[in-house]
Design a protein around this motif. Structure first.
Motif, short mmCIF file in Angstrom:
data_model
loop_
_atom_site.label_atom_id
_atom_site.label_comp_id
_atom_site.label_asym_id
_atom_site.label_seq_id
_atom_site.Cartn_x
_atom_site.Cartn_y
_atom_site.Cartn_z
N GLN A 1 75.66 3.99 53.91
CA GLN A 1 77.06 3.88 53.54
C GLN A 1 77.62 2.56 54.03
N VAL A 2 78.50 1.96 53.21
CA VAL A 2 79.12 0.68 53.54
C VAL A 2 80.63 0.84 53.44
N GLN A 3 81.35 0.39 54.44
CA GLN A 3 82.81 0.45 54.41
C GLN A 3 83.39 -0.96 54.43
N PRO A 4 83.95 -1.42 53.32
CA PRO A 4 84.51 -2.78 53.27
C PRO A 4 85.92 -2.84 53.88
N VAL A 5 86.20 -3.94 54.55
CA VAL A 5 87.53 -4.20 55.10
C VAL A 5 87.90 -5.64 54.77
N GLU A 6 88.97 -5.80 54.00
CA GLU A 6 89.40 -7.14 53.55
C GLU A 6 90.34 -7.79 54.56
N SER A 7 90.36 -9.11 54.53
CA SER A 7 91.32 -9.89 55.32
C SER A 7 91.48 -11.25 54.67
N GLY A 8 92.50 -11.97 55.10
CA GLY A 8 92.69 -13.34 54.63
C GLY A 8 93.77 -13.53 53.60
N GLY A 9 94.40 -12.44 53.18
CA GLY A 9 95.47 -12.59 52.20
C GLY A 9 96.70 -13.24 52.81
N GLY A 10 97.65 -13.59 51.97
CA GLY A 10 98.87 -14.21 52.46
C GLY A 10 99.68 -14.83 51.34
N VAL A 12 100.96 -18.27 49.49
CA VAL A 12 100.55 -19.65 49.27
C VAL A 12 101.28 -20.20 48.05
N GLN A 13 101.50 -21.51 48.05
CA GLN A 13 102.14 -22.13 46.89
C GLN A 13 101.14 -22.33 45.76
N ALA A 14 101.66 -22.39 44.57
CA ALA A 14 100.80 -22.66 43.41
C ALA A 14 100.05 -23.96 43.62
N GLY A 15 98.77 -23.93 43.27
CA GLY A 15 97.91 -25.09 43.48
C GLY A 15 97.17 -25.06 44.80
N GLY A 16 97.55 -24.15 45.68
CA GLY A 16 96.93 -24.05 46.98
C GLY A 16 95.65 -23.23 46.97
N SER A 17 95.12 -23.00 48.17
CA SER A 17 93.85 -22.29 48.32
C SER A 17 93.96 -21.21 49.39
N LEU A 18 93.14 -20.20 49.22
CA LEU A 18 92.98 -19.14 50.22
C LEU A 18 91.54 -18.71 50.22
N ARG A 19 91.07 -18.24 51.35
CA ARG A 19 89.74 -17.63 51.40
C ARG A 19 89.88 -16.20 51.91
N LEU A 20 89.47 -15.28 51.07
CA LEU A 20 89.44 -13.88 51.46
C LEU A 20 88.09 -13.55 52.07
N SER A 21 88.12 -12.67 53.06
CA SER A 21 86.91 -12.21 53.70
C SER A 21 86.80 -10.70 53.57
N CYS A 22 85.59 -10.22 53.52
CA CYS A 22 85.34 -8.78 53.46
C CYS A 22 84.23 -8.48 54.46
N TRP A 114 85.10 1.25 48.53
CA TRP A 114 86.23 0.34 48.34
C TRP A 114 86.97 0.12 49.65
N GLY A 115 87.49 -1.09 49.80
CA GLY A 115 88.38 -1.38 50.91
C GLY A 115 89.82 -1.02 50.57
N GLN A 116 90.70 -1.27 51.54
CA GLN A 116 92.12 -0.92 51.38
C GLN A 116 92.91 -2.02 50.69
N GLY A 117 92.37 -3.20 50.61
CA GLY A 117 93.04 -4.28 49.90
C GLY A 117 93.79 -5.23 50.81
N THR A 118 93.99 -6.45 50.33
CA THR A 118 94.78 -7.45 51.03
C THR A 118 95.67 -8.16 50.01
N GLN A 119 96.92 -8.37 50.39
CA GLN A 119 97.90 -8.92 49.46
C GLN A 119 97.79 -10.44 49.38
N VAL A 120 97.76 -10.94 48.15
CA VAL A 120 97.82 -12.38 47.89
C VAL A 120 99.05 -12.65 47.03
#
Length: 124
Positions: A1-10, A12-22, A114-120
Protein backbone atom coordinates in the motif's frame (compact mmCIF):
# COMPACT_ATOMS: atom_id res chain seq x y z
CA UNK A 1 0.00 0.00 0.00
CA UNK A 2 1.16 3.53 -0.83
CA UNK A 3 -0.14 6.71 0.79
CA UNK A 4 0.65 9.92 -1.14
CA UNK A 5 1.00 13.26 0.63
CA UNK A 6 1.30 16.42 -1.47
CA UNK A 7 3.10 19.65 -0.63
CA UNK A 8 4.44 22.73 -2.35
CA UNK A 9 1.27 24.48 -3.39
CA UNK A 10 0.77 28.19 -2.97
CA UNK A 11 0.03 31.52 -4.60
CA UNK A 12 2.07 32.58 -7.62
CA UNK A 13 1.77 35.22 -10.31
CA UNK A 14 1.07 34.30 -13.90
CA UNK A 15 4.28 33.34 -15.65
CA UNK A 16 5.83 32.09 -12.45
CA UNK A 17 6.87 28.61 -11.35
CA UNK A 18 6.09 26.15 -8.57
CA UNK A 19 7.31 22.69 -7.76
CA UNK A 20 4.89 20.27 -6.18
CA UNK A 21 6.17 17.33 -4.19
CA UNK A 22 4.48 14.06 -3.33
CA UNK A 23 5.87 11.90 -0.55
CA UNK A 24 4.60 8.35 -0.79
CA UNK A 25 4.88 6.07 2.22
CA UNK A 26 5.13 2.33 1.75
CA UNK A 27 7.84 -0.16 0.84
CA UNK A 28 6.39 -0.84 -2.63
CA UNK A 29 6.58 2.70 -4.00
CA UNK A 30 8.84 1.65 -6.88
CA UNK A 31 6.14 -0.83 -8.02
CA UNK A 32 3.62 1.98 -8.54
CA UNK A 33 3.18 4.30 -11.46
CA UNK A 34 2.35 7.80 -10.26
CA UNK A 35 0.12 10.55 -11.54
CA UNK A 36 -0.87 14.15 -10.91
CA UNK A 37 -4.43 15.34 -11.33
CA UNK A 38 -6.13 18.64 -10.60
CA UNK A 39 -9.58 19.93 -9.84
CA UNK A 40 -10.69 23.52 -10.29
CA UNK A 41 -13.77 24.93 -8.53
CA UNK A 42 -16.93 23.68 -10.18
CA UNK A 43 -15.07 21.37 -12.52
CA UNK A 44 -14.30 17.68 -12.64
CA UNK A 45 -10.94 16.30 -11.62
CA UNK A 46 -8.67 16.06 -14.65
CA UNK A 47 -5.43 14.41 -15.63
CA UNK A 48 -2.23 16.47 -15.59
CA UNK A 49 0.74 14.11 -15.85
CA UNK A 50 1.84 10.54 -15.14
CA UNK A 51 5.09 8.65 -14.89
CA UNK A 52 6.08 4.99 -15.11
CA UNK A 53 7.65 3.03 -12.27
CA UNK A 54 11.15 3.49 -13.67
CA UNK A 55 10.66 7.13 -14.57
CA UNK A 56 11.45 6.61 -18.24
CA UNK A 57 7.94 7.15 -19.59
CA UNK A 58 6.02 10.32 -18.86
CA UNK A 59 2.65 11.46 -20.14
CA UNK A 60 1.07 14.89 -20.11
CA UNK A 61 -2.25 16.55 -20.74
CA UNK A 62 -2.15 18.77 -23.81
CA UNK A 63 -2.91 21.79 -21.66
CA UNK A 64 0.35 21.45 -19.70
CA UNK A 65 2.67 19.89 -22.27
CA UNK A 66 5.87 21.90 -22.59
CA UNK A 67 5.25 23.74 -19.32
CA UNK A 68 5.05 20.99 -16.67
CA UNK A 69 7.52 18.20 -15.96
CA UNK A 70 6.87 15.13 -13.84
CA UNK A 71 9.74 13.22 -12.25
CA UNK A 72 10.33 10.70 -9.49
CA UNK A 73 13.07 9.60 -7.12
CA UNK A 74 12.55 6.00 -6.07
CA UNK A 75 15.35 6.22 -3.51
CA UNK A 76 13.34 8.85 -1.63
CA UNK A 77 9.79 7.67 -2.44
CA UNK A 78 9.12 11.07 -4.02
CA UNK A 79 7.32 12.36 -7.08
CA UNK A 80 7.59 15.92 -8.32
CA UNK A 81 5.67 18.19 -10.64
CA UNK A 82 7.67 21.16 -11.89
CA UNK A 83 5.25 23.79 -13.17
CA UNK A 84 6.58 26.66 -15.28
CA UNK A 85 4.89 29.48 -17.19
CA UNK A 86 1.87 29.16 -14.96
CA UNK A 87 -1.46 30.56 -16.11
CA UNK A 88 -4.55 31.58 -14.13
CA UNK A 89 -6.35 28.57 -15.62
CA UNK A 90 -3.87 26.31 -13.82
CA UNK A 91 -5.50 27.32 -10.54
CA UNK A 92 -6.79 24.15 -8.88
CA UNK A 93 -6.27 21.66 -6.11
CA UNK A 94 -3.55 19.28 -7.28
CA UNK A 95 -3.68 15.62 -6.31
CA UNK A 96 -1.01 12.94 -6.36
CA UNK A 97 -2.10 9.37 -7.06
CA UNK A 98 -0.51 5.93 -7.15
CA UNK A 99 -1.32 3.02 -9.41
CA UNK A 100 -0.32 -0.63 -8.89
CA UNK A 101 0.87 -0.97 -12.47
CA UNK A 102 4.18 -0.31 -14.27
CA UNK A 103 2.82 2.41 -16.52
CA UNK A 104 0.97 5.64 -15.89
CA UNK A 105 -2.56 6.36 -17.01
CA UNK A 106 -4.71 9.42 -17.66
CA UNK A 107 -7.82 7.80 -16.18
CA UNK A 108 -8.79 8.57 -12.60
CA UNK A 109 -10.31 5.13 -12.13
CA UNK A 110 -6.95 3.48 -12.85
CA UNK A 111 -5.41 4.81 -9.65
CA UNK A 112 -5.59 3.03 -6.33
CA UNK A 113 -4.35 5.57 -3.80
CA UNK A 114 -4.88 9.32 -3.59
CA UNK A 115 -3.50 12.17 -1.54
CA UNK A 116 -5.51 14.97 0.05
CA UNK A 117 -4.40 17.61 -2.44
CA UNK A 118 -2.53 20.90 -2.36
CA UNK A 119 -3.92 24.23 -3.53
CA UNK A 120 -2.26 26.10 -6.39
CA UNK A 121 -3.49 29.60 -7.13
CA UNK A 122 -2.18 31.60 -10.08
CA UNK A 123 -3.01 35.29 -10.08
CA UNK A 124 -3.26 37.34 -13.26
Amino acid sequence: QVQPVESGGGLVQAGGSLRLSCAASGRTFSDHAMGWFRQAPGKEREFVAAISVDGYRAYYADSVKGRFTISRDNTKNMVYLQMNSLKPEDTAVYYCAARRRPDGSSRLSDYDYWGQGTQVTVSS
